[in-house]
Design a protein around this motif. Structure first.
Motif, PDB file in Angstrom:
ATOM      1  N   MET A   1       4.308   7.306 -11.130  1.00  0.00           N
ATOM      2  CA  MET A   1       4.269   6.842  -9.727  1.00  0.00           C
ATOM      3  C   MET A   1       2.861   7.069  -9.163  1.00  0.00           C
ATOM      4  SD  MET A   1       6.759   7.968  -6.610  1.00  0.00           S
ATOM      5  CE  MET A   1       5.881   9.393  -6.008  1.00  0.00           C
ATOM      6  N   ALA A   2       2.336   6.037  -8.571  1.00  0.00           N
ATOM      7  CA  ALA A   2       1.008   6.201  -7.954  1.00  0.00           C
ATOM      8  C   ALA A   2       1.168   6.838  -6.579  1.00  0.00           C
ATOM      9  CB  ALA A   2       0.352   4.834  -7.826  1.00  0.00           C
ATOM     10  N   VAL A   3       0.045   7.261  -6.031  1.00  0.00           N
ATOM     11  CA  VAL A   3       0.119   7.937  -4.726  1.00  0.00           C
ATOM     12  C   VAL A   3       0.466   6.932  -3.614  1.00  0.00           C
ATOM     13  CG1 VAL A   3      -2.410   7.811  -4.373  1.00  0.00           C
ATOM     14  CG2 VAL A   3      -1.074   9.542  -3.170  1.00  0.00           C
ATOM     15  N   GLN A   4       1.366   7.371  -2.757  1.00  0.00           N
ATOM     16  CA  GLN A   4       1.794   6.529  -1.624  1.00  0.00           C
ATOM     17  C   GLN A   4       1.526   7.272  -0.326  1.00  0.00           C
ATOM     18  OE1 GLN A   4       5.798   5.168  -1.717  1.00  0.00           O
ATOM     19  NE2 GLN A   4       5.288   3.646  -3.262  1.00  0.00           N
ATOM     20  N   PHE A   5       1.110   6.537   0.684  1.00  0.00           N
ATOM     21  CA  PHE A   5       0.928   7.133   2.009  1.00  0.00           C
ATOM     22  C   PHE A   5       1.686   6.311   3.034  1.00  0.00           C
ATOM     23  CE2 PHE A   5      -3.362   8.277   0.140  1.00  0.00           C
ATOM     24  CZ  PHE A   5      -3.012   9.599  -0.093  1.00  0.00           C
ATOM     25  N   TYR A   6       2.191   7.016   4.041  1.00  0.00           N
ATOM     26  CA  TYR A   6       2.786   6.313   5.165  1.00  0.00           C
ATOM     27  C   TYR A   6       1.636   5.828   6.045  1.00  0.00           C
ATOM     28  CZ  TYR A   6       5.415   5.176   9.325  1.00  0.00           C
ATOM     29  OH  TYR A   6       5.952   4.506  10.388  1.00  0.00           O
ATOM     30  N   ASN A   7       1.610   4.518   6.282  1.00  0.00           N
ATOM     31  CA  ASN A   7       0.524   3.914   7.040  1.00  0.00           C
ATOM     32  C   ASN A   7       1.003   3.653   8.471  1.00  0.00           C
ATOM     33  OD1 ASN A   7      -1.583   2.377   7.974  1.00  0.00           O
ATOM     34  ND2 ASN A   7      -1.661   1.014   6.180  1.00  0.00           N
ATOM     35  N   THR A   8       0.384   4.318   9.439  1.00  0.00           N
ATOM     36  CA  THR A   8       0.786   4.140  10.837  1.00  0.00           C
ATOM     37  C   THR A   8       0.653   2.680  11.271  1.00  0.00           C
ATOM     38  OG1 THR A   8      -0.068   6.361  11.282  1.00  0.00           O
ATOM     39  CG2 THR A   8       0.412   5.012  13.200  1.00  0.00           C
ATOM     40  N   LEU A   9      -0.305   1.979  10.676  1.00  0.00           N
ATOM     41  CA  LEU A   9      -0.553   0.591  11.050  1.00  0.00           C
ATOM     42  C   LEU A   9       0.619  -0.309  10.654  1.00  0.00           C
ATOM     43  CD1 LEU A   9      -2.851  -1.182  12.255  1.00  0.00           C
ATOM     44  CD2 LEU A   9      -3.660  -1.551   9.926  1.00  0.00           C
ATOM     45  N   SER A  10       1.119  -0.148   9.419  1.00  0.00           N
ATOM     46  CA  SER A  10       2.213  -1.017   8.949  1.00  0.00           C
ATOM     47  C   SER A  10       3.573  -0.366   9.180  1.00  0.00           C
ATOM     48  CB  SER A  10       2.045  -1.299   7.453  1.00  0.00           C
ATOM     49  OG  SER A  10       2.216  -0.101   6.713  1.00  0.00           O
ATOM     50  N   GLN A  11       3.571   0.905   9.555  1.00  0.00           N
ATOM     51  CA  GLN A  11       4.797   1.697   9.732  1.00  0.00           C
ATOM     52  C   GLN A  11       5.626   1.747   8.451  1.00  0.00           C
ATOM     53  OE1 GLN A  11       6.159  -0.304  13.464  1.00  0.00           O
ATOM     54  NE2 GLN A  11       6.056   1.752  14.306  1.00  0.00           N
ATOM     55  N   GLN A  12       4.922   1.765   7.324  1.00  0.00           N
ATOM     56  CA  GLN A  12       5.600   1.806   6.024  1.00  0.00           C
ATOM     57  C   GLN A  12       4.832   2.685   5.049  1.00  0.00           C
ATOM     58  OE1 GLN A  12       5.806  -2.214   4.676  1.00  0.00           O
ATOM     59  NE2 GLN A  12       7.511  -2.687   6.045  1.00  0.00           N
ATOM     60  N   ALA A  13       5.570   3.177   4.041  1.00  0.00           N
ATOM     61  CA  ALA A  13       4.890   3.861   2.944  1.00  0.00           C
ATOM     62  C   ALA A  13       4.308   2.780   2.043  1.00  0.00           C
ATOM     63  CB  ALA A  13       5.869   4.721   2.175  1.00  0.00           C
ATOM     64  N   GLU A  14       3.047   2.946   1.678  1.00  0.00           N
ATOM     65  CA  GLU A  14       2.391   1.940   0.840  1.00  0.00           C
ATOM     66  C   GLU A  14       1.666   2.636  -0.298  1.00  0.00           C
ATOM     67  OE1 GLU A  14      -0.250  -0.834   2.916  1.00  0.00           O
ATOM     68  OE2 GLU A  14       0.742  -0.255   4.778  1.00  0.00           O
ATOM     69  N   GLU A  15       1.633   1.970  -1.443  1.00  0.00           N
ATOM     70  CA  GLU A  15       0.893   2.506  -2.577  1.00  0.00           C
ATOM     71  C   GLU A  15      -0.596   2.460  -2.250  1.00  0.00           C
ATOM     72  OE1 GLU A  15       0.808   1.129  -7.046  1.00  0.00           O
ATOM     73  OE2 GLU A  15       2.803   1.746  -6.343  1.00  0.00           O
ATOM     74  N   PHE A  16      -1.289   3.540  -2.559  1.00  0.00           N
ATOM     75  CA  PHE A  16      -2.707   3.586  -2.206  1.00  0.00           C
ATOM     76  C   PHE A  16      -3.628   3.484  -3.421  1.00  0.00           C
ATOM     77  CE2 PHE A  16      -6.725   5.808  -1.838  1.00  0.00           C
ATOM     78  CZ  PHE A  16      -7.284   5.142  -0.753  1.00  0.00           C
ATOM     79  N   SER A  17      -4.657   2.660  -3.286  1.00  0.00           N
ATOM     80  CA  SER A  17      -5.826   2.786  -4.162  1.00  0.00           C
ATOM     81  C   SER A  17      -7.012   2.261  -3.363  1.00  0.00           C
ATOM     82  CB  SER A  17      -5.646   2.017  -5.472  1.00  0.00           C
ATOM     83  OG  SER A  17      -5.548   0.654  -5.204  1.00  0.00           O
ATOM     84  N   PRO A  18      -8.205   2.777  -3.649  1.00  0.00           N
ATOM     85  CA  PRO A  18      -9.366   2.338  -2.873  1.00  0.00           C
ATOM     86  C   PRO A  18      -9.692   0.866  -3.127  1.00  0.00           C
ATOM     87  CG  PRO A  18     -10.038   3.858  -4.619  1.00  0.00           C
ATOM     88  CD  PRO A  18      -8.541   3.800  -4.643  1.00  0.00           C
ATOM     89  N   ALA A  19     -10.348   0.225  -2.157  1.00  0.00           N
ATOM     90  CA  ALA A  19     -10.644  -1.203  -2.289  1.00  0.00           C
ATOM     91  C   ALA A  19     -11.730  -1.462  -3.327  1.00  0.00           C
ATOM     92  CB  ALA A  19     -11.077  -1.774  -0.939  1.00  0.00           C
ATOM     93  N   ARG A  20     -12.673  -0.506  -3.444  1.00  0.00           N
ATOM     94  CA  ARG A  20     -13.816  -0.753  -4.338  1.00  0.00           C
ATOM     95  C   ARG A  20     -14.139   0.445  -5.218  1.00  0.00           C
ATOM     96  NH1 ARG A  20     -18.674  -1.265  -1.302  1.00  0.00           N
ATOM     97  NH2 ARG A  20     -17.611  -0.744   0.639  1.00  0.00           N
ATOM     98  N   ASP A  21     -14.501   0.199  -6.426  1.00  0.00           N
ATOM     99  CA  ASP A  21     -15.122   1.114  -7.403  1.00  0.00           C
ATOM    100  C   ASP A  21     -14.569   2.538  -7.426  1.00  0.00           C
ATOM    101  OD1 ASP A  21     -16.376   2.321  -5.196  1.00  0.00           O
ATOM    102  OD2 ASP A  21     -18.184   1.134  -5.417  1.00  0.00           O
ATOM    103  N   ASN A  22     -13.279   2.686  -7.284  1.00  0.00           N
ATOM    104  CA  ASN A  22     -12.620   3.978  -7.454  1.00  0.00           C
ATOM    105  C   ASN A  22     -13.060   5.058  -6.451  1.00  0.00           C
ATOM    106  OD1 ASN A  22     -10.542   5.040  -9.041  1.00  0.00           O
ATOM    107  ND2 ASN A  22     -11.982   6.420 -10.051  1.00  0.00           N
ATOM    108  N   THR A  23     -13.799   4.652  -5.411  1.00  0.00           N
ATOM    109  CA  THR A  23     -14.249   5.626  -4.412  1.00  0.00           C
ATOM    110  C   THR A  23     -13.471   5.421  -3.115  1.00  0.00           C
ATOM    111  OG1 THR A  23     -16.452   5.712  -5.352  1.00  0.00           O
ATOM    112  CG2 THR A  23     -16.244   6.432  -3.071  1.00  0.00           C
ATOM    113  N   VAL A  24     -12.894   6.511  -2.623  1.00  0.00           N
ATOM    114  CA  VAL A  24     -12.141   6.428  -1.369  1.00  0.00           C
ATOM    115  C   VAL A  24     -13.113   6.630  -0.212  1.00  0.00           C
ATOM    116  CG1 VAL A  24     -10.272   7.416  -0.001  1.00  0.00           C
ATOM    117  CG2 VAL A  24     -10.098   7.384  -2.504  1.00  0.00           C
ATOM    118  N   ARG A  25     -13.253   5.603   0.609  1.00  0.00           N
ATOM    119  CA  ARG A  25     -14.100   5.695   1.796  1.00  0.00           C
ATOM    120  C   ARG A  25     -13.204   6.104   2.967  1.00  0.00           C
ATOM    121  NH1 ARG A  25     -15.874   2.207  -1.751  1.00  0.00           N
ATOM    122  NH2 ARG A  25     -18.092   2.303  -2.235  1.00  0.00           N
ATOM    123  N   MET A  26     -13.481   7.293   3.466  1.00  0.00           N
ATOM    124  CA  MET A  26     -12.517   7.896   4.396  1.00  0.00           C
ATOM    125  C   MET A  26     -13.232   8.475   5.606  1.00  0.00           C
ATOM    126  SD  MET A  26      -9.793  10.708   3.264  1.00  0.00           S
ATOM    127  CE  MET A  26     -10.528  12.305   3.086  1.00  0.00           C
TER     128      MET A  26
END
Ligand code: AMP
Ligand code: ZN
Length: 466
Positions: A1-26
């Protein structure tokens, strides 16, 4: 199972991965340095630290920005009351904040950025918002016109379309009922610190600093933006309005919000006076890692009621972890590994990982570890735990501690080093061999006075710190 976060924007738990090159911009909202932070603030910062550490354990790189709000109404008021310049005053509480972070083992973000070092960037952004017709001026201040941004309300899930256009607000925090045009730039009041800029003299509002510094260091779309739930509205809603009006791109893909630390059912806060700083708690004899454990033990989306009993339970839990590690390192086990324990260790590792992957469910992850410790201890007691099972068990503890970071005791100032303890133990063993029991006993007592407990076992001398 990949990491999932609850996203306040979508009000749902969503699978997370960064958009680019394996780096999480936070980006995470940092402290307002007008006083010592309280442990409620540190609940949110501890959540951010767990998030960092779990993302890294999941194989991602991090590029993380946190702001230091070093100009706002409260800071200006307090600095004046203490007859200090803004810079002198905020330096004191920035240093205190960082010291507290170090004690709580909170990693430094890759960029820790004070608002006042980015005034020019903010002025430029306000000018660009003006050119795109999102702002207006009134009495020397510049306001963002919320009716100019169609998505206003999408994070807090409020429909603000019926709002009175043009009603303004100067303060940085206000209720949902008061969705108003907010100040991007505030005209100076008598005696206040201000900056002379092309948009006039004044100082930035709170919201603009986060948009500007996030985009400057991380680009137009962040992977994750996080903070406490009290920031959803108006702060993060306003950050979205500013940022998306500037770039035309989604500002952040995932929005994560931590629930409050409560005291008797109410939010711990400066204004209610029901708060403890980290220093208050440490002065009562608790260790920083105990506070860290307590703050980490409840999943971040559940509120956590702070009590001293809770801290005592956290102490006991850490003690269990340390005793288990000590047993693994110093007991003598039968040779080889047992199939049952190998299987049990792998299962615990999976359960821990699944817990953390499920929106950082720390309660579930901790449950997996403590159930494992109970089972491993009984296997040890019945001779069913082999020497070959030790490395797997230590690896599991290491995985746990890479995120929770509570097993290593905080060194008290002036504390005896591990090497000194080992040397004294050798001295005691030599005295015993020479049948000088009085001397051996003296060493044991002296070590006890220094907080070191010795235990004589079949496998030799074990020691731990009190
Ligand atoms: P401030 O220094 O007031 O800007 O707050 C810093 C952070 O602490 C923000 O992310 C707030 O949401 C968070 N915060 C404030 N009070 C609490 C609380 N009682 N529990 C958890 N987080 C809090
Ligand atoms: Zn912010």
């Amino acid at each position: 199972m990949a990491v999932q976060f609850y996203n306040t924007l979508s009000q749902q738990a969503e699978e997370f991965s960064p958009a680019r090159d394996n780096t999480v911009r936070m980006y995470t909202c940092g402290p307002t340095v007008y006083d010592f932070a309280h442990i409620g603030n540190f609940r949110t910062f501890t959540f951010v630290d767990l998030l960092r550490k779990w993302l890294r354990a999941s194989g991602f790189h991090l590029d993380h920005v946190m702001n230091i709000t070093d100009v706002d109404d409260k800071i200006i008021r307090n600095a004046a009351a203490h007859r200090k310049t803004l810079e002198e005053y905020t330096a004191i509480y920035t240093r205190a904040f960082l010291e507290d972070c170090d004690k709580l083992r909170l990693e430094r973000p890759e960029h820790l950025v004070p608002a006042t070092s980015h005034i020019n960037d903010m002025v430029e952004a306000i000018e660009r918002l003006g050119a795109a017709d999102h702002t207006y001026k009134s009495d020397g201040s510049v306001y963002f016109r919320i009716s100019s941004f169609a998505g206003y309300g999408k994070l807090s899930h409020n429909d603000f379309s019926g709002n009175i256009a043009g009603a303004r607000v100067d303060v940085d925090s206000y209720d949902k009922a008061d969705a108003r045009d907010f100040a991007l730039w505030k005209a100076p009041k008598e005696g206040e610190r201000f900056w002379d800029t092309p948009i006039g003299p004044g100082r930035p509002g709170w919201h603009i600093e986060c948009s500007v510094m996030a985009i400057k260091y991380l680009g137009e779309t962040l992977d994750i933006h996080a903070g406490g739930v009290d920031l959803i509205f108006p702060h993060h809603e306003n950050e979205i309005a500013q940022s998306e009006s500037l770039t035309g791109k989604p500002f952040a893909r995932f929005w994560l919000h931590a629930e409050f630390l409560l005291v008797e059912g109410q939010k711990m806060s400066k204004s209610l006076g029901n708060y403890f700083t980290l220093r208050d708690v440490l002065d009562r004899g608790y260790k920083p890692e105990t506070v860290r454990y307590l703050l980490a033990s409840v999943p971040y989306r559940k509120s956590l009621n702070f009590t001293f009993d809770g801290l005592k339970s956290a102490e006991t839990a850490i003690e269990r972890l340390r005793n288990f590690k000590l047993r693994l390192e110093s007991d003598r086990f039968p040779e080889g590994a047992t199939e049952a324990v190998t299987r049990r260790t792998a299962q615990a590792c999976r359960a821990f990982t699944d817990g953390m992957n499920a929106d950082l469910n720390t309660a579930e992850a901790l449950g997996a570890i403590f159930e494992y410790i109970r089972d491993a201890n009984s296997a040890m007691d019945s001779g069913g735990f082999g020497a070959g099972d030790v490395p797997g068990a230590l690896e599991l503890l290491a995985l746990f501690d890479r995120v929770f970071a509570v097993i290593e005791p905080t060194a008290a100032t002036g504390q005896v080093s591990d090497e000194e303890v080992e040397a004294r133990i050798a001295e005691r063993t030599a005295a015993k061999k020479a049948r000088d029991f009085a001397r051996a006993d003296d060493v044991r007592k002296q070590l006890l006075d220094q907080g070191i407990i010795l235990e004589d076992t079949k496998a030799g001398v074990r020691w731990k710190r009190k």
